[in-house]
Design a protein around this motif. Sequence first.
Motif, PDB file in Angstrom:
ATOM      1  N   VAL A   1      -3.167  -4.083  -2.205  1.00 55.59           N
ATOM      2  CA  VAL A   1      -3.401  -4.764  -1.027  1.00 55.59           C
ATOM      3  C   VAL A   1      -3.579  -6.153  -1.343  1.00 55.59           C
ATOM      4  O   VAL A   1      -2.987  -7.159  -0.926  1.00 55.59           O
TER       5      VAL A   1
ATOM      6  N   GLU B   1      -5.200   1.468  -4.561  1.00 61.34           N
ATOM      7  CA  GLU B   1      -4.779   0.882  -3.410  1.00 61.34           C
ATOM      8  C   GLU B   1      -5.243  -0.390  -3.003  1.00 61.34           C
ATOM      9  O   GLU B   1      -4.757  -1.372  -2.514  1.00 61.34           O
TER      10      GLU B   1
ATOM     11  N   VAL C   1       0.826  -1.137  -0.093  1.00 56.96           N
ATOM     12  CA  VAL C   1      -0.091   0.044  -0.122  1.00 56.96           C
ATOM     13  C   VAL C   1       0.722   1.241   0.037  1.00 56.96           C
ATOM     14  O   VAL C   1       0.625   1.970  -0.782  1.00 56.96           O
TER      15      VAL C   1
END
Length: 262
Positions: A203, A199, A153
């Motif tokens: 992840v 993002e 991230v």
Amino acid sequence: MSSQDVTFPGAGALRQTGKLFVLAAQVLRLTFKRPFQVRELIEQFWFIASVTILPSALVSIPFGAVIALQVGSLTQQLGAESFTGAASVLAVVQQASPLIVALLIAGAGGSAICADIGARTIREEMDALEVMGISPVQRLIVPRVLAAMGVAVLLNGLVSVVGVLGGYFFNVIVQHGTPGAYLSSFSSLAQLPDLYISEIKAVIFGFIAGVIAAHRGLNPRPGPKGVGDAVNQSVVISFLLLFFVNLVLTAIYLRIVPPKGA
């Protein structure tokens, strides 16, 4: 006949896929089980970050430059130079940045995780932990997977910023673009969900890379050569799976989120 005796084509691949999904489910379940290995998480987070930050920054500059140069050349041919900024920045944020992070997390961090877990496995440390009543997944693998996700991230943000700055520099300086047009086109077409999906990809990619590396580390062939082969397999499998997952996530995102102004 046991499940190990099944010999139809693809049986081994199916068994390994099943074990991989079982391990992923165990990681998710044990993440919320106490005691949580905070020190192990911090150590692994720092280690993965230390081996990926500099390569990520160095790779993102030419990535952003190539995208900006290619998009700028194409928009000049089409007479749409004003959209160069939006096209290049969205390409970096949505696609290039998560993929760069995925490749480096899987290649640098994942290979280190696989080698460490594999070495512990052939030394029978995993069996010793189970004999002592300690879950190897909770003790060793969960902190490593969470560390890979956290680093992914943060690296995604770093790569996005560096890639966009590199693209801006090459478009404005090399191709003599207009700074105002570059920025205004980006703000007119980009939207916040573009950053969200970037993002989210980071992840998921970090989770996948960590789980695959741990899975191959837990199941190496005997001997040091087996560990080396497991590391190679983890990197290749991670790359293939990450590109496929990126395709699926991009297709879902483009279906769910309408373009700005649509």
